[in-house]
Design a protein around this motif. Structure first.
Motif, mmCIF file in Angstrom:
data_model
loop_
_atom_site.group_PDB
_atom_site.id
_atom_site.type_symbol
_atom_site.label_atom_id
_atom_site.label_comp_id
_atom_site.label_asym_id
_atom_site.label_seq_id
_atom_site.Cartn_x
_atom_site.Cartn_y
_atom_site.Cartn_z
ATOM 1 N N UNK A 205 0.829 -1.206 0.000
ATOM 2 C CA UNK A 205 0.000 0.000 0.000
ATOM 3 C C UNK A 205 0.868 1.263 0.000
ATOM 4 N N UNK A 206 2.028 1.181 0.631
ATOM 5 C CA UNK A 206 2.921 2.345 0.635
ATOM 6 C C UNK A 206 3.390 2.670 -0.775
ATOM 7 N N UNK A 207 3.739 1.624 -1.510
ATOM 8 C CA UNK A 207 4.185 1.849 -2.897
ATOM 9 C C UNK A 207 3.026 2.375 -3.748
ATOM 10 N N UNK A 208 1.863 1.745 -3.597
ATOM 11 C CA UNK A 208 0.723 2.112 -4.449
ATOM 12 C C UNK A 208 0.147 3.490 -4.106
ATOM 13 N N UNK A 209 0.269 3.920 -2.855
ATOM 14 C CA UNK A 209 -0.311 5.212 -2.473
ATOM 15 C C UNK A 209 0.589 6.392 -2.832
ATOM 16 N N UNK A 210 1.776 6.102 -3.349
ATOM 17 C CA UNK A 210 2.665 7.137 -3.908
ATOM 18 C C UNK A 210 2.994 8.247 -2.904
ATOM 19 N N UNK A 211 3.157 7.872 -1.646
ATOM 20 C CA UNK A 211 3.554 8.850 -0.640
ATOM 21 C C UNK A 211 2.459 9.803 -0.197
ATOM 22 N N UNK A 212 1.211 9.413 -0.429
ATOM 23 C CA UNK A 212 0.080 10.285 -0.048
ATOM 24 C C UNK A 212 0.019 10.439 1.471
ATOM 25 N N UNK A 213 -0.046 11.706 1.936
ATOM 26 C CA UNK A 213 -0.163 11.980 3.377
ATOM 27 C C UNK A 213 -1.422 12.785 3.693
ATOM 28 N N UNK A 214 -2.152 13.196 2.667
ATOM 29 C CA UNK A 214 -3.368 13.968 2.899
ATOM 30 C C UNK A 214 -3.117 15.426 3.192
ATOM 31 N N UNK A 215 -1.936 15.926 2.866
ATOM 32 C CA UNK A 215 -1.634 17.338 3.093
ATOM 33 C C UNK A 215 -2.478 18.218 2.156
ATOM 34 N N UNK A 216 -2.583 19.482 2.505
ATOM 35 C CA UNK A 216 -3.392 20.392 1.679
ATOM 36 C C UNK A 216 -2.856 20.462 0.255
ATOM 37 N N UNK A 217 -1.535 20.446 0.113
ATOM 38 C CA UNK A 217 -0.961 20.490 -1.240
ATOM 39 C C UNK A 217 -1.314 19.226 -2.017
ATOM 40 N N UNK A 218 -1.363 18.082 -1.311
ATOM 41 C CA UNK A 218 -1.735 16.835 -1.989
ATOM 42 C C UNK A 218 -3.166 16.919 -2.515
ATOM 43 N N UNK A 219 -4.071 17.403 -1.668
ATOM 44 C CA UNK A 219 -5.465 17.500 -2.096
ATOM 45 C C UNK A 219 -5.621 18.498 -3.241
ATOM 46 N N UNK A 220 -4.843 19.574 -3.196
ATOM 47 C CA UNK A 220 -4.925 20.571 -4.267
ATOM 48 C C UNK A 220 -4.519 19.963 -5.610
ATOM 49 N N UNK A 221 -3.391 19.253 -5.615
ATOM 50 C CA UNK A 221 -2.935 18.610 -6.860
ATOM 51 C C UNK A 221 -3.897 17.505 -7.287
ATOM 52 N N UNK A 222 -4.392 16.786 -6.310
ATOM 53 C CA UNK A 222 -5.314 15.680 -6.603
ATOM 54 C C UNK A 222 -6.575 16.196 -7.294
ATOM 55 N N UNK A 223 -7.165 17.240 -6.752
ATOM 56 C CA UNK A 223 -8.411 17.743 -7.317
ATOM 57 C C UNK A 223 -8.212 18.337 -8.704
ATOM 58 N N UNK A 224 -7.062 18.983 -8.916
ATOM 59 C CA UNK A 224 -6.790 19.516 -10.259
ATOM 60 C C UNK A 224 -6.641 18.370 -11.262
ATOM 61 N N UNK A 225 -5.861 17.358 -10.882
ATOM 62 C CA UNK A 225 -5.643 16.227 -11.793
ATOM 63 C C UNK A 225 -6.947 15.477 -12.053
ATOM 64 N N UNK A 226 -7.749 15.317 -11.000
ATOM 65 C CA UNK A 226 -9.021 14.585 -11.146
ATOM 66 C C UNK A 226 -9.956 15.320 -12.094
ATOM 67 N N UNK A 227 -9.991 16.642 -11.959
ATOM 68 C CA UNK A 227 -10.863 17.441 -12.826
ATOM 69 C C UNK A 227 -10.398 17.380 -14.279
ATOM 70 N N UNK A 228 -9.089 17.457 -14.486
ATOM 71 C CA UNK A 228 -8.559 17.406 -15.856
ATOM 72 C C UNK A 228 -8.834 16.049 -16.501
ATOM 73 N N UNK A 229 -8.603 14.982 -15.739
ATOM 74 C CA UNK A 229 -8.857 13.653 -16.298
ATOM 75 C C UNK A 229 -10.346 13.428 -16.545
ATOM 76 N N UNK A 230 -11.190 13.998 -15.677
ATOM 77 C CA UNK A 230 -12.638 13.872 -15.898
ATOM 78 C C UNK A 230 -13.037 14.561 -17.203
ATOM 79 N N UNK A 231 -12.480 15.730 -17.448
ATOM 80 C CA UNK A 231 -12.781 16.434 -18.695
ATOM 81 C C UNK A 231 -12.289 15.660 -19.906
ATOM 82 N N UNK A 232 -11.088 15.070 -19.786
ATOM 83 C CA UNK A 232 -10.542 14.289 -20.896
ATOM 84 C C UNK A 232 -11.367 13.021 -21.136
#
Length: 460
Positions: A205-232
């Motif tokens: 799970x550590x390898x698959x979670x790619x170092x996710x810690x739930x920090x605000x910066x992580x959520x910011x990047x996550x939501x941007x990437x999720x939105x872009x992939x949803x549009x694509x």
């Protein structure tokens, strides 16, 4: 005061969870499955589906060793079960991305509890679809010739071929769907990493979670990437089955050369995909005790979509028939008469019955919330959509412009074995997924829990 207090009762969104669900109880309910021993009925189901898959893979090996002459294909029916199964599985893969991407862009929060499973079904369905063009070429070890690359044999891909468009459309759709699915999994994989007691699982799970810690910066990047992939992914939902329809629409075969095919195929794909999602969701909801997260409201909305798509399919059938009649083309008239009255007329009537008549029961609210009726309708739609592709492909081909070449098509046991083997592969992957990874996106469901956001469900 509730934000939706001024909205009439009939227009309010029902609660998306039943009973008292907290973030902690949600994690405990969903994330414990990968850490517990599966029940006996899961092993029995896996044994059955794996057996089907094994038979199918053995017959694929037999086909590769012997040649596609073991299929029922003949002249002029050069395409049959292989292309039918390909189009069928690509269609099944449409609902997942529609639920996860398009409904996400429209901010439909009822998708949160079912999006993860639907996305996984998309991946598995496209994997099944990819098998059939590969084995149909007869020499799958030369499939890499389809990709453009410099070589000494002066070989170059023919970009004018619709079959090559399939390669790029389906592979792009699969890649984007896989990234979209995996991106949504990352926060849940991190939660599983933090709660597991097994050192081995924690490493995975550590390898698959790619170092996710739930920090605000992580959520910011996550939501941007999720939105872009949803549009694509949204564009790809519409394009991939339109491209598949070009396999037929750009040809001159009577019954195929029609401009209605792209929207007709996309509507049919969403129709079949939602039916398959309902079948699997009902089983998952009951066997994994997820009734409080996948509520009657979720199933009812899914059934409303199926009903709407059924009406759209009825309109498509009528327009297809009207176009054929209005063309004043005798060959087209002959083909359309064969759809309901020729050698395979039973298949055309079965298609109309399963795709148009039976789903009308969903006009009744009681039927939309009844396991019996929703499973009955979903199985009928799945069967009907497979036979719709049979009607389009086999009936159009078996009597073309040259009467001297007309020939009746009869599938062989190898054809049926590979079809059922692909079903076994699909459901085997579904069963494994249900026990290895979280079937519900807990981070997304937490966003719609009472008190999670201002103004939602009684929150101030």
């Amino acid at each position: 005061m509730r934000a939706d207090a001024a909205v009439p009762e009939a227009l309010r969104t029902p609660p998306l969870t039943d009973g008292a669900v907290t973030p902690a109880s949600l994690d405990e309910q969903v994330l414990r499955f990968p850490e517990t021993k599966p029940p006996r009925k899961w092993f029995l189901a896996l044994a059955f589906t794996a057996s089907l898959m094994t038979v199918g893979l053995a017959l694929i090996g037999y086909t590769i060793c012997t040649g596609i002459g073991v299929w029922g294909n003949n002249r002029p029916v050069f395409w049959a079960f292989d292309i039918i199964n390909f189009v069928f599985w690509v269609g099944i893969g449409h609902a997942g991305t529609l639920i996860s991407a398009i409904l996400f862009l429209f901010r439909k929060t009822w998708r949160n509890a079912i999006a993860r499973f639907a996305e996984a079904m998309t991946i598995f369905a496209v994997m099944c679809a990819g098998l059939f063009p590969l084995i149909h070429v007869g020499r799958p070890w030369l499939a890499f010739w389809l990709f453009p690359y410099p070589n000494q044999r002066a070989l170059w891909t023919n970009f004018r071929s619709p079959l090559l468009w399939d390669v790029f459309a389906v592979s792009t759709y699969f890649s984007v769907s896989l990234m979209f699915w995996y991106l949504g999994l990352i926060p849940d994989l991190a939660s599983m990493r933090d709660r597991t007691q097994s050192p081995f699982r924690r490493k995975i799970y550590t390898v698959l979670s790619l170092g996710w810690r739930g920090a605000a910066s992580h959520w910011s990047h996550y939501e941007k990437a999720y939105l872009l992939l949803a549009g694509l992914a949204t564009g790809l939902v519409l394009s991939v089955h339109s491209v598949v329809s070009f396999d037929f629409a750009v040809s001159l075969v009577p019954g195929w050369h029609m401009t209605i095919f792209p929207p007709y195929f996309v509507a049919g794909a969403i129709f079949a995909g939602f039916a398959m999602v309902v079948i699997v969701l009902v089983v998952v909801r009951e066997t994994m005790n997820l009734k409080n997260l996948i509520t009657d409201f979720h199933l009812e909305v899914m059934n409303k979509v199926i009903l709407g798509m059924s009406c759209l399919m009825a309109y498509s059938y009528l327009m297809e028939g009207f176009t054929a009649w209005y063309s004043m083309n005798p060959y087209l008239h002959h083909v359309f008469r064969q759809y309901v009255g020729g050698t395979y007329g039973w298949a055309g009537l079965l298609t109309i019955c399963c795709n148009v008549l039976i789903p009308q029961i969903l006009w009744f609210r009681r039927a939309r919330r009844s396991y019996f009726w929703m499973i009955f309708v979903s199985v009928a739609v799945t069967v009907g959509m497979w036979f719709e592709r049979f009607v389009i492909i086999v009936i159009s081909l078996h009597q073309d412009y040259l009467p001297s070449s007309w020939h009746v098509y009869k599938p062989t046991l190898v054809d049926f074995g590979i079809l059922f083997g692909s079903l076994g592969l699909f459901f085997t992957l579904v069963l494994v997924f249900a026990r290895v990874l979280p079937v519900i996106a807990t981070t997304e469901v937490k966003m719609v829990l009472p008190g999670a956001q201002p103004g939602r469900h009684g929150a101030p």
